[in-house]
Design an enzyme around this catalytic site. Sequence first.
Site, mmCIF file in Angstrom:
data_model
loop_
_atom_site.group_PDB
_atom_site.id
_atom_site.type_symbol
_atom_site.label_atom_id
_atom_site.label_comp_id
_atom_site.label_asym_id
_atom_site.label_seq_id
_atom_site.Cartn_x
_atom_site.Cartn_y
_atom_site.Cartn_z
ATOM 1 C CB SER A 80 -0.945 0.014 1.216
ATOM 2 O OG SER A 80 -1.948 -0.961 1.080
ATOM 3 C CG HIS B 242 -2.489 1.821 7.833
ATOM 4 N ND1 HIS B 242 -2.655 1.325 6.570
ATOM 5 C CD2 HIS B 242 -2.201 0.756 8.620
ATOM 6 C CE1 HIS B 242 -2.493 0.013 6.581
ATOM 7 N NE2 HIS B 242 -2.219 -0.363 7.820
ATOM 8 C CB THR C 210 -3.830 4.651 1.986
ATOM 9 O OG1 THR C 210 -3.607 3.319 1.507
ATOM 10 C CG2 THR C 210 -4.506 5.461 0.899
ATOM 11 C CD GLU D 17 -6.917 3.684 3.077
ATOM 12 O OE1 GLU D 17 -6.189 2.752 2.701
ATOM 13 O OE2 GLU D 17 -6.744 4.280 4.166
ATOM 14 C CG ASP E 74 -5.459 -4.030 2.336
ATOM 15 O OD1 ASP E 74 -5.163 -4.620 1.277
ATOM 16 O OD2 ASP E 74 -4.662 -3.890 3.295
ATOM 17 C CG HIS F 117 -4.305 -8.462 4.193
ATOM 18 N ND1 HIS F 117 -3.275 -8.978 3.432
ATOM 19 C CD2 HIS F 117 -4.198 -7.114 4.107
ATOM 20 C CE1 HIS F 117 -2.559 -7.975 2.909
ATOM 21 N NE2 HIS F 117 -3.105 -6.833 3.293
ATOM 22 C CG ASP G 41 -4.305 0.522 -2.294
ATOM 23 O OD1 ASP G 41 -5.273 -0.245 -2.485
ATOM 24 O OD2 ASP G 41 -3.765 0.648 -1.175
ATOM 25 C CG HIS G 42 -2.941 -3.130 -3.218
ATOM 26 N ND1 HIS G 42 -3.737 -4.035 -2.537
ATOM 27 C CD2 HIS G 42 -2.524 -2.235 -2.292
ATOM 28 C CE1 HIS G 42 -3.780 -3.698 -1.264
ATOM 29 N NE2 HIS G 42 -3.063 -2.603 -1.077
#
Length: 547
Positions: free
Chosen positions: A90, A156, A158, A278, A283, A287, A325-326
């Site tokens: 990130s 964090h 981002t 965000e 995310d 995970h 972002d991914h």
Amino acid sequence: MKRFFVQRKNIFLASILILCLILSTLAFAQQESRENQQKVKNVILMIPDGMTIAHTTLARWYQGGEPLAMDEIACGLVRTYSANNPITDSAPAATAYATGYKTQNRYLSIYPEMVSMPGVGQVEEKDFYKPIVTILEAAKKSGKSTGLVFTCQFPHATPAAFASHTDNRNDYESIAEQMVYNQVDVVLGGGYKYIDKNQRKDKEDLAGYLKQNGFFVTTSWQDAKNFSGQKIWGLFAQDAMHYDFDRNGTGESSLAEMTQKALQVLSKNRNGFFLMVEGSEIDWASHANDPVGVVSEVLAFDKAVKVALDFAKSREDTAVIIASDHANGGMTLGNYSTQYDSALLNDFLKYITKAKRTGAGIEELLGNNKTDENIKKIVSEYYGIDNLTPDEINAIKNAKAGNLNYVLGPIISKRSNIGWTTNGHTGEEVVLYAYHPNGYIPRGVIDNTEVCDYMAEILGIDLGSFNESAYISNIDLEEKGYDVSLDTSNPTNVQLVINKGSRTYIIPQNKNVVLEGSNQYKLKYVSVYIPSAKRFFVSSEVESLIK
């Protein structure tokens, strides 16, 4: 007669020249008009961290197949690789959006040392680790207001990439200090403990600094909601905020509510604003391979998208850009045991639609009472699962603190025909969404750095000019003949020391100040120390100060 023809020829040539002048003037005017139509005053960048097409597909089915707010503005794909890896983390992903440059994994808004991916240019050695001015910093220097909204803790990766610079994304205390001294006008989310002098290792009173500089600082959403000023830091959790499904009874605000408040405050600036929003915990759910968490956070993010789009469409000066972002988790609707030609929609949704909490929320409910009976009772009540196996019960019992969603997520996924390939990020493209009042949007497959290029273009910000002379390093100063040293006696507050005649200038890391005796001078940019390289970067106007 000859003179007559000469006169006619001259008149004809003059007419041609005048016509060319008129046409070129019209062409220039058309180009100027077109460029003015492309410009906007406000940009809202929204990042659904880790979101993929599978995430939005599941969220859409969860709400009965109804479209998401973001669906109508889908326009392309974004390539997400970092400077040194096909799968980004990130930090460099957000750096690409914030600066228009790729950097390496773990780095935040500094130039990379290591470049190995095709098409990514290698920077000169003297520029390794050098801070890159972000679009948020440039917008602030251009007179615009700036804002960050998120559900994670504010240092964090981002949010941090837009207002800090480091080679270690996990150095939360340094990152927090830089973000505070960058004086972002509106910060709403989690992470109060990182500005609290009683909880910081270095005992820096960052909350006090913000208050001294005219900011309203609060941990109460009710107080933030009633705030009517222009500078606010509202941090509604000591660390990260809860998942949206787990929010009831916490007093925390939703992402949509925080977005609405940020827009209300930022839009008071006639020069415009830059806002990054965000959806942080999409995310984290990915995970954990937790489909309930995914649905919770995608829908919460989409509600914030609706707020942003409603705001933008109500005026003619605001663009909205949305891009993950991914990708994360390799999530699929259908796994190895799914009979795809006979599976019904209910086979995917039965347990997910019954879920009232995410895996993290179930962990809070269970607390220390992890008896077989209580586990079966809670999982049945909140997920509708009445057939936990002995192995599943034992796995729930033995889950590490803070990681129960890594156990419950796969349990729900298996029963819901949801597949996953990894607990980590993946390297495929992500969907690009964009809204512009005059339809000037990027299309097709673009690089993540081009998202920043586009935002800078429509805001009329030349990021290159900001970066040309923003920072100078201790090594640069030494080469210019200055008496420079690093004071590392306090590892949490390394200082650059410059001796000039009888005067000594002290520049602390993570702040934008220079101390000389009883005098204090303010710099344009925060000072950045890179411990691994022993490089200290300071705002370049320091030279004019010490001459």
